[in-house]
Design a protein around this motif. Structure first.
Motif, short mmCIF file in Angstrom:
data_model
loop_
_atom_site.label_atom_id
_atom_site.label_comp_id
_atom_site.label_asym_id
_atom_site.label_seq_id
_atom_site.Cartn_x
_atom_site.Cartn_y
_atom_site.Cartn_z
N MET A 17 0.88 -1.17 0.00
CA MET A 17 0.00 0.00 0.00
C MET A 17 0.91 1.22 0.00
SD MET A 17 -2.75 1.10 2.93
CE MET A 17 -3.86 -0.26 2.56
N LEU A 19 1.08 5.53 0.39
CA LEU A 19 0.56 6.86 0.64
C LEU A 19 1.27 7.79 -0.34
CD1 LEU A 19 -1.04 8.94 2.36
CD2 LEU A 19 1.01 9.10 3.79
N VAL A 28 -6.47 8.76 -2.48
CA VAL A 28 -7.25 7.67 -1.91
C VAL A 28 -7.94 6.89 -3.03
CG1 VAL A 28 -7.62 8.78 0.33
CG2 VAL A 28 -9.29 9.12 -1.51
N THR A 34 -14.38 -3.02 -0.51
CA THR A 34 -13.82 -2.74 0.82
C THR A 34 -14.80 -1.99 1.72
OG1 THR A 34 -12.83 -0.67 0.09
CG2 THR A 34 -11.45 -2.65 -0.02
N VAL A 38 -9.25 3.58 0.85
CA VAL A 38 -7.93 3.08 1.22
C VAL A 38 -6.90 3.83 0.40
CG1 VAL A 38 -8.77 0.76 1.78
CG2 VAL A 38 -7.96 1.23 -0.51
N PHE A 39 -5.64 3.56 0.66
CA PHE A 39 -4.57 4.04 -0.21
C PHE A 39 -4.30 2.93 -1.22
CE2 PHE A 39 -3.41 6.16 3.93
CZ PHE A 39 -4.05 7.34 3.60
N LYS A 75 1.56 -3.62 7.97
CA LYS A 75 0.33 -4.06 8.62
C LYS A 75 0.36 -5.58 8.53
CE LYS A 75 -4.53 -3.99 7.41
NZ LYS A 75 -5.52 -3.32 6.58
N LEU A 120 -12.81 6.21 5.60
CA LEU A 120 -11.66 5.32 5.47
C LEU A 120 -12.03 3.96 6.05
CD1 LEU A 120 -8.83 7.70 6.74
CD2 LEU A 120 -9.25 7.02 4.37
N ASN A 123 -9.10 0.50 9.76
CA ASN A 123 -7.80 0.67 10.41
C ASN A 123 -6.89 1.68 9.73
OD1 ASN A 123 -7.11 -0.72 8.15
ND2 ASN A 123 -6.33 -2.51 9.19
N MET A 124 -7.41 2.42 8.77
CA MET A 124 -6.57 3.38 8.04
C MET A 124 -6.06 4.50 8.93
SD MET A 124 -6.07 2.19 5.08
CE MET A 124 -5.39 3.59 4.24
N LYS A 125 -6.83 4.93 9.89
CA LYS A 125 -6.37 6.00 10.79
C LYS A 125 -5.19 5.52 11.63
CE LYS A 125 -10.60 8.48 10.57
NZ LYS A 125 -11.95 8.52 10.95
N LEU A 127 -3.02 3.33 10.54
CA LEU A 127 -1.90 3.29 9.60
C LEU A 127 -1.29 4.67 9.40
CD1 LEU A 127 -3.05 0.73 6.90
CD2 LEU A 127 -1.77 0.35 9.01
#
Length: 154
Positions: A17, A19, A28, A34, A38-39, A75, A120, A123-125, A127
């Motif tokens: 993944m 950013l 994004v 999903t 996400v990224f 992750k 998001l 769990n993106m926050k 990450l």
């Protein structure tokens, strides 16, 4: 009667993944299936380096050619069948090309200030703590009492 050697090999699904930053904006993806943003990223293919895989995936999913993606963490979780799912996390602000969505999902830029208010995935926050600081390098989770429990590790 010989001593049996225990295998330390574990089946792992390798993914990545990235950013991608453009000033105060981040890219994004509304990835199909999903339920949130996400990224961009994807799977590491056979006979492909980890670096080659993130560059290829970003090109396929966004139309952008990224340069100098920096590995910043991962992750990691253990699935119900015991296999491991590992997402290698990269970041970059160097890219070229024209942004275009793919069959993987729509891609678009959002301002970083919007990340707390957009949809998001769950769990993106967490990450973002890995992408934005040196405090953590891993988001690890596993099933405890029938539910996934995750934590940031430094």
């Amino acid at each position: 009667m010989g001593i049996e050697k225990l295998s330390r090999k574990t089946e792992i699904e390798l993914t990545n993944m990235c950013l991608i930053c453009d000033g105060s904006k981040v890219l994004v993806q509304e990835k199909t299936g999903t339920g949130g943003l996400v990224f961009p990223g994807g799977h590491v293919e056979e006979d492909e380096s980890l670096l080659e895989s993130v560059i290829r995936e970003i090109k396929e999913e966004t139309g952008l050619t990224i340069e100098n993606p920096i590995a910043c963490g991962f992750k990691d979780w253990i699935q119900e069948d015991g296999t491991r799912y590992l997402v290698l996390l990269y970041k970059t602000d160097k890219f070229s090309g024209e942004l275009k969505s793919s069959n993987e999902g729509r891609v678009f830029w959002v301002d970083r200030s919007e990340l707390d208010s957009i949809n998001l995935i769950w769990n993106m926050k967490d990450l973002m703590e890995i992408f934005d600081s040196d405090r953590y390098s891993e988001f690890f989770f596993k099933i405890k009492n029938g539910k996934y429990k995750g934590e940031l590790l430094g």
